[in-house]
Design a protein around this motif. Structure first.
Motif, PDB file in Angstrom:
ATOM      1  N   ALA A   1       0.737  -1.142  -0.010  1.00 50.34           N
ATOM      2  CA  ALA A   1      -0.296  -0.173  -0.083  1.00 50.34           C
ATOM      3  C   ALA A   1       0.496   1.738   0.311  1.00 50.34           C
ATOM      4  CB  ALA A   1      -0.565   0.085   1.097  1.00 50.34           C
ATOM      5  N   GLU A   2       1.518   1.412   0.301  1.00 49.08           N
ATOM      6  CA  GLU A   2       2.909   2.647   0.733  1.00 49.08           C
ATOM      7  C   GLU A   2       3.936   2.670  -0.121  1.00 49.08           C
ATOM      8  OE1 GLU A   2       4.788   1.996   4.405  1.00 49.08           O
ATOM      9  OE2 GLU A   2       2.676   2.517   5.823  1.00 49.08           O
ATOM     10  N   ASP A   3       4.251   1.119  -1.347  1.00 50.67           N
ATOM     11  CA  ASP A   3       5.645   1.267  -2.322  1.00 50.67           C
ATOM     12  C   ASP A   3       4.604   2.261  -3.335  1.00 50.67           C
ATOM     13  OD1 ASP A   3       7.034   0.662  -3.523  1.00 50.67           O
ATOM     14  OD2 ASP A   3       6.965  -1.493  -3.495  1.00 50.67           O
ATOM     15  N   PRO A   4       5.340   3.282  -4.161  1.00 44.38           N
ATOM     16  CA  PRO A   4       5.549   3.974  -4.862  1.00 44.38           C
ATOM     17  C   PRO A   4       5.215   2.917  -6.740  1.00 44.38           C
ATOM     18  CG  PRO A   4       7.279   4.885  -4.549  1.00 44.38           C
ATOM     19  CD  PRO A   4       6.678   3.535  -3.497  1.00 44.38           C
ATOM     20  N   MET A   5       6.126   2.071  -6.501  1.00 41.96           N
ATOM     21  CA  MET A   5       6.341   1.992  -7.435  1.00 41.96           C
ATOM     22  C   MET A   5       5.621   0.690  -8.305  1.00 41.96           C
ATOM     23  SD  MET A   5       8.907   2.252  -9.342  1.00 41.96           S
ATOM     24  CE  MET A   5       8.644   0.915 -10.877  1.00 41.96           C
ATOM     25  N   VAL A   6       4.842   0.101  -6.946  1.00 42.13           N
ATOM     26  CA  VAL A   6       3.270  -1.011  -6.663  1.00 42.13           C
ATOM     27  C   VAL A   6       2.426  -0.080  -7.233  1.00 42.13           C
ATOM     28  CG1 VAL A   6       1.908  -2.365  -5.656  1.00 42.13           C
ATOM     29  CG2 VAL A   6       4.349  -2.656  -5.235  1.00 42.13           C
ATOM     30  N   ARG A   7       1.908   1.282  -7.491  1.00 41.10           N
ATOM     31  CA  ARG A   7       0.860   1.983  -7.515  1.00 41.10           C
ATOM     32  C   ARG A   7       1.771   2.838  -8.543  1.00 41.10           C
ATOM     33  NH1 ARG A   7       1.654   4.649  -2.331  1.00 41.10           N
ATOM     34  NH2 ARG A   7       2.893   6.524  -3.384  1.00 41.10           N
TER      35      ARG A   7
ATOM     36  N   TYR B   1       2.455  -4.086 -13.540  1.00 41.68           N
ATOM     37  CA  TYR B   1       2.416  -4.787 -12.481  1.00 41.68           C
ATOM     38  C   TYR B   1       2.638  -6.803 -12.298  1.00 41.68           C
ATOM     39  CZ  TYR B   1       0.441  -6.459  -7.619  1.00 41.68           C
ATOM     40  OH  TYR B   1       0.075  -6.924  -6.029  1.00 41.68           O
ATOM     41  N   VAL B   2       2.582  -7.227 -12.882  1.00 40.61           N
ATOM     42  CA  VAL B   2       3.564  -8.356 -13.536  1.00 40.61           C
ATOM     43  C   VAL B   2       5.006  -9.077 -13.796  1.00 40.61           C
ATOM     44  CG1 VAL B   2       3.608 -10.855 -14.459  1.00 40.61           C
ATOM     45  CG2 VAL B   2       1.362  -9.553 -13.869  1.00 40.61           C
ATOM     46  N   ILE B   3       5.302  -7.646 -14.328  1.00 40.18           N
ATOM     47  CA  ILE B   3       6.967  -7.109 -14.075  1.00 40.18           C
ATOM     48  C   ILE B   3       7.434  -7.055 -13.284  1.00 40.18           C
ATOM     49  CG2 ILE B   3       8.663  -6.398 -15.448  1.00 40.18           C
ATOM     50  CD1 ILE B   3       6.873  -5.411 -18.125  1.00 40.18           C
ATOM     51  N   ARG B   4       6.856  -6.139 -12.239  1.00 44.44           N
ATOM     52  CA  ARG B   4       7.359  -5.650 -11.221  1.00 44.44           C
ATOM     53  C   ARG B   4       7.072  -6.785  -9.652  1.00 44.44           C
ATOM     54  NH1 ARG B   4      11.091  -2.348  -8.557  1.00 44.44           N
ATOM     55  NH2 ARG B   4      10.510  -2.032  -6.603  1.00 44.44           N
ATOM     56  N   LEU B   5       6.104  -7.966 -10.424  1.00 44.25           N
ATOM     57  CA  LEU B   5       6.096  -8.840  -9.377  1.00 44.25           C
ATOM     58  C   LEU B   5       7.555  -9.845  -9.266  1.00 44.25           C
ATOM     59  CD1 LEU B   5       2.803 -11.182  -8.925  1.00 44.25           C
ATOM     60  CD2 LEU B   5       4.858 -12.110  -9.200  1.00 44.25           C
TER      61      LEU B   5
ATOM     62  N   GLN C   1      10.015  -8.869 -10.664  1.00 40.39           N
ATOM     63  CA  GLN C   1      11.392  -8.652 -10.253  1.00 40.39           C
ATOM     64  C   GLN C   1      12.075  -8.524  -8.921  1.00 40.39           C
ATOM     65  OE1 GLN C   1      10.584  -4.297 -11.844  1.00 40.39           O
ATOM     66  NE2 GLN C   1      11.866  -4.667 -14.080  1.00 40.39           N
ATOM     67  N   GLU C   2      10.314  -8.577  -7.993  1.00 37.23           N
ATOM     68  CA  GLU C   2      10.677  -8.391  -6.676  1.00 37.23           C
ATOM     69  C   GLU C   2      10.978  -9.896  -6.029  1.00 37.23           C
ATOM     70  OE1 GLU C   2      10.500  -6.706  -4.019  1.00 37.23           O
ATOM     71  OE2 GLU C   2       9.753  -4.758  -5.635  1.00 37.23           O
ATOM     72  N   ALA C   3      10.075 -10.352  -7.520  1.00 32.01           N
ATOM     73  CA  ALA C   3      10.922 -12.650  -6.469  1.00 32.01           C
ATOM     74  C   ALA C   3      11.847 -12.776  -7.108  1.00 32.01           C
ATOM     75  CB  ALA C   3       9.866 -13.306  -7.131  1.00 32.01           C
ATOM     76  N   PHE C   4      12.397 -12.444  -8.403  1.00 29.55           N
ATOM     77  CA  PHE C   4      13.319 -12.657  -9.497  1.00 29.55           C
ATOM     78  C   PHE C   4      14.720 -12.191  -9.490  1.00 29.55           C
ATOM     79  CE2 PHE C   4      10.178 -16.024 -10.585  1.00 29.55           C
ATOM     80  CZ  PHE C   4      10.007 -17.040 -10.088  1.00 29.55           C
ATOM     81  N   GLN C   5      14.398 -10.820  -8.832  1.00 27.59           N
ATOM     82  CA  GLN C   5      15.803  -9.926  -9.019  1.00 27.59           C
ATOM     83  C   GLN C   5      16.529  -9.437  -7.758  1.00 27.59           C
ATOM     84  OE1 GLN C   5      14.871  -7.118 -11.988  1.00 27.59           O
ATOM     85  NE2 GLN C   5      16.574  -5.600 -11.110  1.00 27.59           N
ATOM     86  N   PHE C   6      15.152  -9.085  -7.122  1.00 27.58           N
ATOM     87  CA  PHE C   6      15.660  -8.874  -5.590  1.00 27.58           C
ATOM     88  C   PHE C   6      15.357  -9.891  -4.570  1.00 27.58           C
ATOM     89  CE2 PHE C   6      13.878  -4.830  -7.320  1.00 27.58           C
ATOM     90  CZ  PHE C   6      14.372  -4.339  -8.182  1.00 27.58           C
ATOM     91  N   LEU C   7      14.730 -11.025  -5.455  1.00 30.07           N
ATOM     92  CA  LEU C   7      14.719 -12.110  -4.120  1.00 30.07           C
ATOM     93  C   LEU C   7      13.551 -11.838  -3.014  1.00 30.07           C
ATOM     94  CD1 LEU C   7      17.979 -14.104  -4.080  1.00 30.07           C
ATOM     95  CD2 LEU C   7      15.933 -14.479  -5.269  1.00 30.07           C
ATOM     96  N   HIS C   8      13.166 -10.812  -3.161  1.00 30.28           N
ATOM     97  CA  HIS C   8      11.708 -10.870  -2.205  1.00 30.28           C
ATOM     98  C   HIS C   8      10.771 -11.835  -2.128  1.00 30.28           C
ATOM     99  CE1 HIS C   8      13.237  -5.961  -1.450  1.00 30.28           C
ATOM    100  NE2 HIS C   8      14.333  -7.713  -1.252  1.00 30.28           N
ATOM    101  N   MET C   9      11.056 -13.161  -2.063  1.00 30.75           N
ATOM    102  CA  MET C   9       9.641 -13.793  -1.878  1.00 30.75           C
ATOM    103  C   MET C   9       8.551 -13.645  -1.499  1.00 30.75           C
ATOM    104  SD  MET C   9      10.525 -16.021  -4.694  1.00 30.75           S
ATOM    105  CE  MET C   9      11.693 -16.529  -5.412  1.00 30.75           C
ATOM    106  N   GLY C  10       8.524 -13.095   0.021  1.00 33.24           N
ATOM    107  CA  GLY C  10       7.448 -13.387   1.006  1.00 33.24           C
ATOM    108  C   GLY C  10       6.880 -11.974   0.286  1.00 33.24           C
ATOM    109  N   TYR C  11       7.063 -10.802  -0.148  1.00 31.64           N
ATOM    110  CA  TYR C  11       6.621  -9.472  -0.785  1.00 31.64           C
ATOM    111  C   TYR C  11       5.824  -9.961  -2.227  1.00 31.64           C
ATOM    112  CZ  TYR C  11       5.719  -4.927  -1.985  1.00 31.64           C
ATOM    113  OH  TYR C  11       5.562  -3.612  -1.987  1.00 31.64           O
ATOM    114  N   ALA C  12       6.573 -10.169  -3.173  1.00 35.87           N
ATOM    115  CA  ALA C  12       6.255 -11.499  -4.144  1.00 35.87           C
ATOM    116  C   ALA C  12       5.116 -12.049  -4.217  1.00 35.87           C
ATOM    117  CB  ALA C  12       7.501 -11.353  -5.258  1.00 35.87           C
ATOM    118  N   SER C  13       4.994 -12.721  -3.221  1.00 40.05           N
ATOM    119  CA  SER C  13       3.709 -13.171  -2.889  1.00 40.05           C
ATOM    120  C   SER C  13       2.592 -12.663  -2.493  1.00 40.05           C
ATOM    121  CB  SER C  13       3.974 -15.113  -1.611  1.00 40.05           C
ATOM    122  OG  SER C  13       5.028 -15.732  -2.503  1.00 40.05           O
TER     123      SER C  13
END
Length: 327
Positions: free
Chosen positions: A85-91, A277-281, A283-295
């Motif tokens: 909700a606070e992430d500007p890139m997600v918005r 949105y899916v591209i950002r998802l 990136q979060e999962a496989f580029q930054f390895l934020h798997m919980g956030y991507a989920s």
């Protein structure tokens, strides 16, 4: 007149109809067929549990954790959802996705319907042109991305050359943030062949006598289209609306190939304008390895698609006509 206990018992056995109930006996052949039916659908059920339901439940749990693949998940509760909700890139990515969907879906449906109506008039060549329109659908998505990266090239792309031939200066489709999204929408029209085929089949099923009756009543071409064609193909229109909306929200491969898989493009382009949105998802999962956030992002996407589809289905009860369906 008194009613005896025997009469009550007989009525109960007959269900109040006076005809005695017979005990339901299952046919041995039916039981045998039922067992084999479960045997045959068992692989599908196993695949559903292992490859769909299982990963979905796992991602739901991971969305409540901080997980980077390397270390064990750490429980964080709803922190990932608060962060979304606070992430500007997600918005920004969600805005780009919705903007593309609003442009792509109506344009694809309108152009496809126009082409389908033209195909009705070509006679014996209808099968040939139907194949020609559908063949681009078979093109791999990565190839489409590479192809349109060349076609939309600012200096020597075929699109800008065609515009220059008629005295129009073509925009910078791949570098100007204001023209990136129109360029992606233009690219998406490459694969509208499946929608054309669906509309053509629906148009061929419209009874001819309805057009004749409308003509006798004095209806013009536009009145026949609005009052006969559209209601009779509204089921196909609704189907393609739902399918194209879901596909648009999940747009990924072509755009990633054009703007994120090409190093030369990345050097001259601000990727924010093409971040879906899916591209950002991804990136979060496989580029930054934020798997919980991507989920958590994946579950938000699921809820958005579910809500939009539910609204469309709800509205379809008022605008979609199914022949022989009494609502």
């Amino acid at each position: 007149m008194a009613i005896s206990t025997v009469d009550v018992a007989a009525a109960d056995r007959s269900g109040g109809t006076g005809v005695p109930r017979r005990r339901r006996r299952t046919n041995p052949l039916a039981r045998h067929e039922t067992r084999w039916a479960y045997v045959f659908i068992a692989p599908w059920l196993l695949g559903l549990l292992v490859f769909q339901a299982g990963p979905m439940l796992a991602s739901l749990w991971l969305s409540l954790t901080e997980y980077d693949v390397v270390s064990a998940p750490t429980w964080t509760g709803l922190d990932n959802y608060r962060r979304i909700a606070e992430d500007p890139m997600v918005r920004r990515s969600l805005t780009n996705t919705l903007y593309y969907t609003v442009l792509h879906v109506p344009l694809t449906m309108a152009v496809s319907l126009g082409l389908a109506m033209l195909l009705l008039r070509v006679g014996r060549l209808q099968g040939f042109f139907r194949t020609v329109f559908y063949l681009p659908v078979m093109t791999p998505a990565v190839a489409i991305g590479v192809l349109f990266l060349l076609l939309l090239n600012t200096q020597d792309g075929l699109v800008n050359r065609g515009l220059a031939a008629i005295g129009v200066d073509g925009p910078a489709w791949t570098t100007d943030p204001d023209w990136v999204m129109p360029g992606i929408v233009l690219m998406s029209l490459w694969s509208l062949g499946s929608t054309v085929v669906i509309y053509l089949a629906a148009l061929q099923n419209v009874p001819r006598d309805l057009y004749e009756a409308a003509s006798i009543d004095g209806a013009g071409a536009w009145a026949r289209f609005r009052n006969v064609t559209v209601p009779m193909i509204s089921g196909a229109l609704f189907f393609t609306l739902v399918v194209n909306t879901i596909a648009s929200i999940q747009m990924f491969t072509e755009v990633y190939t054009m703007y994120f898989g090409n190093r030369e493009t990345q050097k001259t382009f601000n990727s924010d304008a093409a971040t879906f949105y899916v591209i950002r998802l991804f990136q979060e999962a496989f580029q930054f390895l934020h798997m919980g956030y991507a989920s958590a992002m994946a579950w938000l996407l699921f809820l958005v698609i579910l809500a939009i589809t539910a609204v469309q289905v709800r509205l379809s009860r008022r605008f979609v006509y199914y022949e022989g369906w009494d609502r």
